[in-house]
Structure formats: structure tokens, C-alpha cells
Design an enzyme around this catalytic site. Sequence first.
Site, PDB file in Angstrom:
ATOM      1  N   PHE A   1       0.812  -1.211   0.000  1.00 42.47           N
ATOM      2  CA  PHE A   1       0.000   0.000   0.000  1.00 42.47           C
ATOM      3  C   PHE A   1       0.846   1.262   0.000  1.00 42.47           C
ATOM      4  O   PHE A   1       0.366   2.349  -0.382  1.00 42.47           O
ATOM      5  CB  PHE A   1      -0.960  -0.006   1.193  1.00 42.47           C
ATOM      6  CG  PHE A   1      -0.371   0.474   2.491  1.00 42.47           C
ATOM      7  CD1 PHE A   1      -0.536   1.792   2.899  1.00 42.47           C
ATOM      8  CD2 PHE A   1       0.330  -0.382   3.321  1.00 42.47           C
ATOM      9  CE1 PHE A   1      -0.009   2.248   4.096  1.00 42.47           C
ATOM     10  CE2 PHE A   1       0.862   0.048   4.526  1.00 42.47           C
ATOM     11  CZ  PHE A   1       0.700   1.364   4.920  1.00 42.47           C
ATOM     12  N   LYS A   2       2.109   1.158   0.409  1.00 40.50           N
ATOM     13  CA  LYS A   2       2.952   2.349   0.442  1.00 40.50           C
ATOM     14  C   LYS A   2       3.095   2.975  -0.952  1.00 40.50           C
ATOM     15  O   LYS A   2       3.349   4.175  -1.075  1.00 40.50           O
ATOM     16  CB  LYS A   2       4.332   2.004   1.001  1.00 40.50           C
ATOM     17  CG  LYS A   2       4.303   1.323   2.379  1.00 40.50           C
ATOM     18  CD  LYS A   2       3.764   2.223   3.451  1.00 40.50           C
ATOM     19  CE  LYS A   2       3.667   1.534   4.796  1.00 40.50           C
ATOM     20  NZ  LYS A   2       4.936   1.232   5.426  1.00 40.50           N
TER      21      LYS A   2
END
Length: 465
Positions: free
Chosen positions: A111-112
Site C-alpha cells: 500500500f505504500k
Amino acid sequence: MRYISTRGKAPALSFSDVLLTGLAEDGGLYLPETWPSFSLSEWQAMRGLPYPELAARIMTPFVGEDITPDTLRSLCEKAYAGFDHPAIVPLTQVEDGLFVQELFHGPTLAFKDMAMQLLGQLFEHVLAERNSHVTIVGATSGDTGSAAIEACRGRDRLSVVILHPKDRTSEVQRRQMTTVLEPNVTNLAIEGTFDDCQDLVKSLFADMPFRKEMHLSAVNSINWARIAAQIPYYVYAALNFGAPEQEVSFAVPTGNFGNILAAWAARKMGLPVRHLCVGSNRNDILTRFLNANDMTMKSVMPSLSPSMDIQVSSNFERLLFELLGRDAEACARIMTSFRATGHMDVPAEAWETAHALFSGLALDDAATEAEIKGLHDRSGYLADPHSAIGIAAGRRFRESGVPMVAMATAHPAKFPDAMVAATGIRPALPAHLADLYSREERYRTVPATADAVKDAVRAAVLSNA
């Protein structure tokens, strides 16, 4: 739009200055001076927008006059062009009333990428306008580092130095960082925990002569732009479930509190968020706080979900500041005492406000493995250890009539050993990472001291000059 520090002693800055500054000079974290909000009709008008356009629309009030709307939309389109799913953040139903939003379709499978790919574009744009160069120094518990490196590799105006805890990430996570050989990228394996890495980064920013000499900037979620760039996917999910007329709840596996803080920020902007659920592993400081007002540090224990092996959740300071009615003096006093004593004394009234909105669930490794297996047996869905914890929290706290969306924060192929142990399945890496295990690695092992890290940062910047 101007930004103020949670500790009240740093100057108010514009969005671009906050982007390049990261941590405030007084050790605090930046937040908007006032929270933007959208009307009912404005929320409704966002339904059906392509994700990059939605992201630009949500980010516009935070950026203010620093970047034009057309330029911001172009930067968002570039940021998400390389994602491998047309929806960017697809939604999948796994149980009655329980949904998963997949945030791992970017280049590093975590998700980063959702924020970091945009940050890379923002850095490049602002630095080009100012004809400047910065040194990005970041700490990672597993995923932030590879996402930052992927977003910033090969960029002439950026030197990137990432600290990771030696032998405390998965092999895939480590190799995604250490096999990037561009000259502007340096990886440091710190002989300590993620909290040590994070403390070292903060100490570098607190050393003002060194900070100015190296032109330091941050990509950890201490950088407000990271949080702002994560708000849009909560909006995307809520709009898909009928917001603004329909409430929605979110469950988020979290260690540093940045991802779920973005959901809280969306609520602050007027999105109808009913409930926020924190998923923790055996390092359960956030769950202990939310359930019993016990914010007490313990030793960091390695787990199946290494990105959450954290005891000092940096972004909690932003929520604390708001819970205290934006009393910067009280926030600074509590945070200073916390670092000195290992215990945070949050006033009862502030905790009760948090407890009314947030809930926490913690799973140890055995329960995490059981959740991965059970979920796959029931629905066929394969969740990595972090995502599985978030899904378990969503199941625990879902309410009838309110969609519960759990954030899937990493591709299961990033944690193959855990997946094999739980399900017997070894997920394949996508084609662009298929040869990851055979790539050359390059990193330095460094003791967990500020002087050693400063020397390594100087050497990295000089070699990239």
C-alpha cells in the site's frame, strides 16, 4: 493552505515546504491549519471519477496554490499509470458485509506505493521549480523503503537513504530495496529494531546543522504529504458503497498509525465514516491504548507481519494533538514524557473520544496463521499476514447495515513462507519481480548510532554529487 506543528514551536509552512521539510523543526508533525471539507453535492460529484482524477480532487485543498489543479491531476495520472489493475484500488467481497480493498497493485506490491508513487512526482515537480536537491532519509519496517526507492530511483534531484532493521524484514521486502543499484540509492541495515531506525531518522532531523548541510527530507509518514495521498482510497471505497448518504467503516492493519490516520482525516473532511478498527500483531500497543488507555512501550517482538513490529507509532501524535483540542503545549509535554518514561498519560476525556470512534484487535502469530487459513478455506481469498489481521478486525467489529472495508496492504507473495505454512500455497511474484531472488544485492550494515548513520548519509550524498 498552511500547516502547523503538533508541538507549536515551528513556523507555519506551505504544502511544498512541508513536503520538503518532513519533520517540523521542533520535533513535531505538521497538520493543516484548518481542515478542508466537502459538501454533500461535492461528494456526490466525485462518484465514478477515475482514481487519479479523484485523488487530485481530494488533494487539491491540501496543496492549495502551490500546484495548479491541472498540474496536480497530471502528476496523479503519472503516479498511478504503472499499477497493474485498472481500478487501481479494487474492492472484493469476502463475507457478508465484509469487503477488502486491495492497495497492493503498485510496483512494490504494498500500500505504500499509493502515496509514494505520487510523492516521487511531487518531489520532482517542486524541486525542478526551485532548482534544488534534497536527501531523503527514511526508516522502514518492510514496505516503506522499497516503495520510496522505487518512486525516487534514478531521479537527479534526490539522494535516497533507507534504514531497515537487519534480519527483521521478509527476504522479499529486503531484496526489493537492496537490489536497486541506481547511484542515488543507499540501503543501510541497522543492527536494531524498526523503532531504533525511526529514532535514528528523527535524531538526524533534530540535528539542525546536519539537517541543513544534507538538505534532509522525509518519506516516512511523518511527512504530511504521505497521509494526504492516502486519503483518496478511503473516499473511493466509501463512494462505491453509497457515500455520502451511506455510512461505511474501515479496518486497517497498522503499526505506525499513518494508514488509519488517513481514514480519520477523510472523516474529518466530512466523509461518513462510522467506525475505525485497528488491527495489531503481538506488538499491540495501539490495541492496548484503544481498548484500555494503556499506551505503554514493551520490547518489539518479531512476527509474521513485520511491517507492524512497532512500539512507537509516530502518527499517533497527530491524533493526540486533535484529541487535546490542538493544545500544542500539552501535546509536546505528553510526547516528551512518553519517550522518557515509556508510558503515555492520555487524559481520560481524550481517550474516551478516541475510544468512541476507534477499536483495536490484536492477533499473535498462531491466530494470524489461523486467520489466513480460515479465510482462504471459506472464501478462497489469499491474504498476507498484515491484511489477514485487518480482515479479522473488520469481522470482529462489523455492524449490520454498515459496509466494513478492510485494507489489504500487501501482496501475499511478499510473505511466501507465512503463506505456505498457513495454506500450503506459495504465491508467485508478478513478472516484473520474477527474478528478484537472483538479483545482486547492495547494502551496508551499520550500528544503531546517530554518528554511524550520519557518516553513511554523508558518504551517500558525496558519492551521488
